[in-house]
Design a protein around this motif. Structure first.
Motif, PDB file in Angstrom:
ATOM      1  N   HIS A 123      31.551 -60.581  35.463  1.00 17.69           N
ATOM      2  CA  HIS A 123      32.302 -59.531  36.120  1.00 17.69           C
ATOM      3  C   HIS A 123      31.658 -58.196  35.784  1.00 17.69           C
ATOM      4  O   HIS A 123      31.458 -57.880  34.625  1.00 17.69           O
ATOM      5  CB  HIS A 123      33.749 -59.538  35.633  1.00 17.69           C
ATOM      6  N   PRO A 178      39.983 -58.284  50.719  1.00 16.00           N
ATOM      7  CA  PRO A 178      39.663 -59.332  49.745  1.00 16.00           C
ATOM      8  C   PRO A 178      39.761 -60.717  50.376  1.00 16.00           C
ATOM      9  O   PRO A 178      40.536 -60.942  51.302  1.00 16.00           O
ATOM     10  CB  PRO A 178      40.715 -59.146  48.658  1.00 16.00           C
ATOM     11  N   PRO A 225      40.860 -64.521  50.768  1.00 18.57           N
ATOM     12  CA  PRO A 225      42.101 -65.183  50.380  1.00 18.57           C
ATOM     13  C   PRO A 225      41.875 -66.112  49.186  1.00 18.57           C
ATOM     14  O   PRO A 225      40.778 -66.631  48.981  1.00 18.57           O
ATOM     15  CB  PRO A 225      42.496 -65.975  51.627  1.00 18.57           C
ATOM     16  N   GLU A 226      42.921 -66.289  48.418  1.00 18.64           N
ATOM     17  CA  GLU A 226      42.854 -67.195  47.273  1.00 18.64           C
ATOM     18  C   GLU A 226      42.674 -68.620  47.780  1.00 18.64           C
ATOM     19  O   GLU A 226      43.266 -69.002  48.795  1.00 18.64           O
ATOM     20  CB  GLU A 226      44.146 -67.113  46.459  1.00 18.64           C
ATOM     21  N   PRO A 227      41.856 -69.414  47.102  1.00 15.86           N
ATOM     22  CA  PRO A 227      41.701 -70.796  47.540  1.00 15.86           C
ATOM     23  C   PRO A 227      43.022 -71.549  47.369  1.00 15.86           C
ATOM     24  O   PRO A 227      43.735 -71.368  46.390  1.00 15.86           O
ATOM     25  CB  PRO A 227      40.622 -71.367  46.624  1.00 15.86           C
ATOM     26  N   GLY A 228      43.345 -72.320  48.330  1.00  9.87           N
ATOM     27  CA  GLY A 228      44.588 -73.084  48.298  1.00  9.87           C
ATOM     28  C   GLY A 228      44.336 -74.484  48.814  1.00  9.87           C
ATOM     29  O   GLY A 228      43.194 -74.942  48.885  1.00  9.87           O
TER      30      GLY A 228
END
Length: 107
Positions: A4, A82, A84-87
């Protein structure tokens, strides 16, 4: 490889609206306060490492924000929404045609 890297604007305490001169002034002020020669001799090794990392982050931030080619690229990247969060995987709706119902035809 870095996991990061901090936001260059946050590191230099600046914002996207700042001019090139503002970025340079912020960089120079931070370099004066984080100069390794100003680290007390009795500083513990962890503090020395922390100050060295901060100094490295300041130099990296200025390398991006002080470059007229890299700064616009960073600004464009920051404007992207951003990801999307993996789902769970998306399953498309059943695309098979519905079964024909037995309807009476004509009179």
């Amino acid at each position: 490889m870095k996991e990061h890297s901090p936001d260059p604007y946050d590191v230099l305490h600046s914002g996207p609206a700042g001019t090139a001169g503002d970025v340079t002034r912020a960089y120079r002020a931070l370099m004066r306060t984080h100069d390794p020669d100003t680290t007390p001799a009795e500083a513990v090794p962890a503090e020395r490492e922390s100050r060295a990392q901060e100094l490295h982050d300041i130099m990296d931030a200025y390398a991006v924000l002080g470059d007229p080619g890299k700064r616009p690229a960073l600004d464009r990247q920051r404007q992207r929404p951003p990801l999307p969060e993996p789902g769970p995987p998306h399953r498309p709706a059943d695309s098979r045609p519905a079964a024909r119902q037995n309807r009476p035809t004509g009179p």
